[in-house]
Design a protein around this motif. Sequence first.
Motif, PDB file in Angstrom:
ATOM      1  N   PHE A  30       0.851  -1.197   0.000  1.00 56.61           N
ATOM      2  CA  PHE A  30       0.000   0.000   0.000  1.00 56.61           C
ATOM      3  C   PHE A  30       0.882   1.241   0.000  1.00 56.61           C
ATOM      4  O   PHE A  30       1.825   1.349   0.784  1.00 56.61           O
ATOM      5  CB  PHE A  30      -0.910   0.040   1.219  1.00 56.61           C
ATOM      6  N   ASN A  31       0.572   2.185  -0.880  1.00 60.43           N
ATOM      7  CA  ASN A  31       1.390   3.399  -0.935  1.00 60.43           C
ATOM      8  C   ASN A  31       0.561   4.674  -1.087  1.00 60.43           C
ATOM      9  O   ASN A  31       1.107   5.756  -1.274  1.00 60.43           O
ATOM     10  CB  ASN A  31       2.427   3.299  -2.063  1.00 60.43           C
ATOM     11  N   TYR A  32      -0.743   4.536  -1.026  1.00 63.31           N
ATOM     12  CA  TYR A  32      -1.606   5.711  -1.122  1.00 63.31           C
ATOM     13  C   TYR A  32      -2.689   5.583  -0.070  1.00 63.31           C
ATOM     14  O   TYR A  32      -3.341   4.528   0.040  1.00 63.31           O
ATOM     15  CB  TYR A  32      -2.219   5.797  -2.526  1.00 63.31           C
ATOM     16  N   PHE A  33      -2.881   6.661   0.730  1.00 63.71           N
ATOM     17  CA  PHE A  33      -3.770   6.586   1.886  1.00 63.71           C
ATOM     18  C   PHE A  33      -4.676   7.814   1.926  1.00 63.71           C
ATOM     19  O   PHE A  33      -4.280   8.884   2.383  1.00 63.71           O
ATOM     20  CB  PHE A  33      -2.938   6.494   3.172  1.00 63.71           C
ATOM     21  N   ILE A  50      -2.488  11.056   1.383  1.00 65.89           N
ATOM     22  CA  ILE A  50      -1.037  11.114   1.488  1.00 65.89           C
ATOM     23  C   ILE A  50      -0.432   9.927   0.758  1.00 65.89           C
ATOM     24  O   ILE A  50      -1.009   8.819   0.760  1.00 65.89           O
ATOM     25  CB  ILE A  50      -0.591  11.166   2.964  1.00 65.89           C
ATOM     26  N   LEU A  51       0.688  10.161   0.128  1.00 62.27           N
ATOM     27  CA  LEU A  51       1.449   9.085  -0.497  1.00 62.27           C
ATOM     28  C   LEU A  51       2.535   8.628   0.462  1.00 62.27           C
ATOM     29  O   LEU A  51       2.988   9.392   1.316  1.00 62.27           O
ATOM     30  CB  LEU A  51       2.073   9.577  -1.805  1.00 62.27           C
ATOM     31  N   SER A  52       2.983   7.411   0.295  1.00 61.71           N
ATOM     32  CA  SER A  52       3.934   6.832   1.243  1.00 61.71           C
ATOM     33  C   SER A  52       5.314   7.491   1.203  1.00 61.71           C
ATOM     34  O   SER A  52       6.150   7.234   2.071  1.00 61.71           O
ATOM     35  CB  SER A  52       4.081   5.325   0.997  1.00 61.71           C
ATOM     36  N   VAL A  53       5.555   8.350   0.224  1.00 59.62           N
ATOM     37  CA  VAL A  53       6.842   9.055   0.169  1.00 59.62           C
ATOM     38  C   VAL A  53       6.873  10.250   1.118  1.00 59.62           C
ATOM     39  O   VAL A  53       7.917  10.872   1.316  1.00 59.62           O
ATOM     40  CB  VAL A  53       7.150   9.538  -1.264  1.00 59.62           C
ATOM     41  N   SER A  54       5.705  10.574   1.686  1.00 53.46           N
ATOM     42  CA  SER A  54       5.603  11.704   2.613  1.00 53.46           C
ATOM     43  C   SER A  54       5.282  11.208   4.002  1.00 53.46           C
ATOM     44  O   SER A  54       4.782  10.091   4.163  1.00 53.46           O
ATOM     45  CB  SER A  54       4.504  12.664   2.159  1.00 53.46           C
ATOM     46  N   ASP A  55       5.541  12.037   5.008  1.00 47.51           N
ATOM     47  CA  ASP A  55       5.149  11.652   6.361  1.00 47.51           C
ATOM     48  C   ASP A  55       4.105  12.597   6.961  1.00 47.51           C
ATOM     49  O   ASP A  55       3.590  12.336   8.047  1.00 47.51           O
ATOM     50  CB  ASP A  55       6.359  11.532   7.288  1.00 47.51           C
ATOM     51  N   LYS A  56       3.800  13.671   6.230  1.00 49.19           N
ATOM     52  CA  LYS A  56       2.825  14.619   6.752  1.00 49.19           C
ATOM     53  C   LYS A  56       2.224  15.417   5.611  1.00 49.19           C
ATOM     54  O   LYS A  56       2.913  15.791   4.653  1.00 49.19           O
ATOM     55  CB  LYS A  56       3.520  15.580   7.732  1.00 49.19           C
ATOM     56  N   LYS A  57       0.932  15.665   5.736  1.00 47.82           N
ATOM     57  CA  LYS A  57       0.270  16.545   4.783  1.00 47.82           C
ATOM     58  C   LYS A  57      -0.797  17.343   5.499  1.00 47.82           C
ATOM     59  O   LYS A  57      -1.557  16.786   6.293  1.00 47.82           O
ATOM     60  CB  LYS A  57      -0.353  15.736   3.640  1.00 47.82           C
ATOM     61  N   GLU A  58      -0.811  18.640   5.213  1.00 43.52           N
ATOM     62  CA  GLU A  58      -1.768  19.548   5.859  1.00 43.52           C
ATOM     63  C   GLU A  58      -2.716  20.146   4.847  1.00 43.52           C
ATOM     64  O   GLU A  58      -2.321  20.453   3.714  1.00 43.52           O
ATOM     65  CB  GLU A  58      -1.014  20.723   6.510  1.00 43.52           C
ATOM     66  N   ASP A  59      -3.955  20.342   5.296  1.00 44.59           N
ATOM     67  CA  ASP A  59      -4.915  21.056   4.462  1.00 44.59           C
ATOM     68  C   ASP A  59      -5.876  21.770   5.409  1.00 44.59           C
ATOM     69  O   ASP A  59      -6.831  21.177   5.917  1.00 44.59           O
ATOM     70  CB  ASP A  59      -5.674  20.097   3.554  1.00 44.59           C
ATOM     71  N   ARG A  61      -7.524  22.847   8.532  1.00 42.08           N
ATOM     72  CA  ARG A  61      -7.595  22.302   9.892  1.00 42.08           C
ATOM     73  C   ARG A  61      -7.271  20.818   9.949  1.00 42.08           C
ATOM     74  O   ARG A  61      -7.214  20.235  11.027  1.00 42.08           O
ATOM     75  CB  ARG A  61      -8.999  22.527  10.453  1.00 42.08           C
ATOM     76  N   PHE A  62      -7.060  20.200   8.794  1.00 45.41           N
ATOM     77  CA  PHE A  62      -6.841  18.756   8.734  1.00 45.41           C
ATOM     78  C   PHE A  62      -5.377  18.445   8.404  1.00 45.41           C
ATOM     79  O   PHE A  62      -4.815  19.006   7.469  1.00 45.41           O
ATOM     80  CB  PHE A  62      -7.752  18.135   7.663  1.00 45.41           C
ATOM     81  N   THR A  63      -4.795  17.531   9.185  1.00 46.86           N
ATOM     82  CA  THR A  63      -3.429  17.080   8.943  1.00 46.86           C
ATOM     83  C   THR A  63      -3.404  15.564   9.044  1.00 46.86           C
ATOM     84  O   THR A  63      -3.977  14.994   9.980  1.00 46.86           O
ATOM     85  CB  THR A  63      -2.444  17.662   9.971  1.00 46.86           C
ATOM     86  N   THR A  64      -2.756  14.921   8.090  1.00 47.47           N
ATOM     87  CA  THR A  64      -2.567  13.481   8.184  1.00 47.47           C
ATOM     88  C   THR A  64      -1.084  13.182   8.315  1.00 47.47           C
ATOM     89  O   THR A  64      -0.243  13.796   7.657  1.00 47.47           O
ATOM     90  CB  THR A  64      -3.205  12.745   6.993  1.00 47.47           C
ATOM     91  N   PHE A  65      -0.765  12.230   9.210  1.00 47.92           N
ATOM     92  CA  PHE A  65       0.596  11.799   9.455  1.00 47.92           C
ATOM     93  C   PHE A  65       0.734  10.343   9.025  1.00 47.92           C
ATOM     94  O   PHE A  65      -0.191   9.546   9.217  1.00 47.92           O
ATOM     95  CB  PHE A  65       0.943  11.915  10.941  1.00 47.92           C
ATOM     96  N   PHE A  66       1.885  10.014   8.479  1.00 47.05           N
ATOM     97  CA  PHE A  66       2.120   8.659   7.992  1.00 47.05           C
ATOM     98  C   PHE A  66       3.433   8.127   8.560  1.00 47.05           C
ATOM     99  O   PHE A  66       4.466   8.797   8.496  1.00 47.05           O
ATOM    100  CB  PHE A  66       2.157   8.653   6.463  1.00 47.05           C
ATOM    101  N   ASN A  67       3.384   6.908   9.111  1.00 49.86           N
ATOM    102  CA  ASN A  67       4.572   6.248   9.646  1.00 49.86           C
ATOM    103  C   ASN A  67       4.737   4.915   8.925  1.00 49.86           C
ATOM    104  O   ASN A  67       4.039   3.951   9.226  1.00 49.86           O
ATOM    105  CB  ASN A  67       4.418   6.034  11.157  1.00 49.86           C
TER     106      ASN A  67
ATOM    107  N   TYR B  98      -5.003   8.830  -9.273  1.00 54.77           N
ATOM    108  CA  TYR B  98      -5.212   7.804  -8.239  1.00 54.77           C
ATOM    109  C   TYR B  98      -6.238   8.231  -7.207  1.00 54.77           C
ATOM    110  O   TYR B  98      -6.716   7.416  -6.455  1.00 54.77           O
ATOM    111  CB  TYR B  98      -3.890   7.434  -7.557  1.00 54.77           C
ATOM    112  N   GLU B  99      -6.580   9.522  -7.177  1.00 52.69           N
ATOM    113  CA  GLU B  99      -7.597   9.951  -6.217  1.00 52.69           C
ATOM    114  C   GLU B  99      -8.970   9.537  -6.746  1.00 52.69           C
ATOM    115  O   GLU B  99      -9.273   9.710  -7.921  1.00 52.69           O
ATOM    116  CB  GLU B  99      -7.532  11.466  -6.021  1.00 52.69           C
ATOM    117  N   GLN B 100      -9.791   9.007  -5.837  1.00 50.45           N
ATOM    118  CA  GLN B 100     -11.124   8.555  -6.223  1.00 50.45           C
ATOM    119  C   GLN B 100     -12.163   9.477  -5.607  1.00 50.45           C
ATOM    120  O   GLN B 100     -12.136   9.762  -4.402  1.00 50.45           O
ATOM    121  CB  GLN B 100     -11.350   7.112  -5.760  1.00 50.45           C
ATOM    122  N   TYR B 101     -13.091   9.905  -6.451  1.00 51.45           N
ATOM    123  CA  TYR B 101     -14.163  10.799  -6.033  1.00 51.45           C
ATOM    124  C   TYR B 101     -15.485  10.055  -6.172  1.00 51.45           C
ATOM    125  O   TYR B 101     -15.809   9.528  -7.244  1.00 51.45           O
ATOM    126  CB  TYR B 101     -14.155  12.073  -6.875  1.00 51.45           C
TER     127      TYR B 101
END
Lengths: 114, 111
Positions: A30-33, A50-59, A61-67, B98-101
């Motif tokens: 899995f590489n896309y979340f 987020i893609l697995s090449v990153s560990d953080k993405k902000e938008d 008020r929303f932030t996703t973290f990836f480990n 790859y993004e699904q809507y």
Amino acid sequence: QQQVRQSPQSLTVWEGGTTVLTCSYEDSTFNYFPWYQQFPGEGPALLISILSVSDKKEDGRFTTFFNKREKKLSLHIIDSQPGDSATYFCAASSITGNTGKLIFGLGTTLQVQP
Amino acid sequence: NSKVIQTPRYLVKGQGQKAKMRCIPEKGHPVVFWYQQNKNNEFKFLINFQNQEVLQQIDMTEKRFSAECPSNSPCSLEIQSSEAGDSALYLCASSGQYEQYFGPGTRLTVL
């Protein structure tokens, strides 16, 4: 066997607080979340991804973290609002050499109390 | 905001009846997915298409489910002989990269 696990199943926070949702997965390909937000009677809406090449993405008020090492991710919502009350799903897919089908968790139902 | 259109929004069928639902993907999105979401929030991938060709589908050994995505027409998902266990929200999603809507879904109730 659930390939994508979410916790908690449900959560109540006060308005203005920070919400933290977590997700874990099994398949190392899995590489896309993406995270989806779903209101009753509607389809899931893409919130942030987020893609697995990153560990953080902000938008906003929303932030996703990836480990990647621990195969875990999380969604943080700051300044939570009553309008954020919804069910949140994390999902995972392999976007390389695959059809890209999403594997979903079972969701977290969030209630933001005013 | 997603621009995927799904019709009808609600569908009620008796057991053994056909159920057909349609999806118009976002303009410019070549890949279309169908998922089933049950009342326990379990999502099940059913099938996907790229430019009218099937990419992957679940084992439809019962052959009750069929789908197509003809050019210049809406995509469709049809259940030949509905069963009570088919009651669910059927979701169509389209994808550019790859993004699904997702669309709003078709809520199928089989009585």
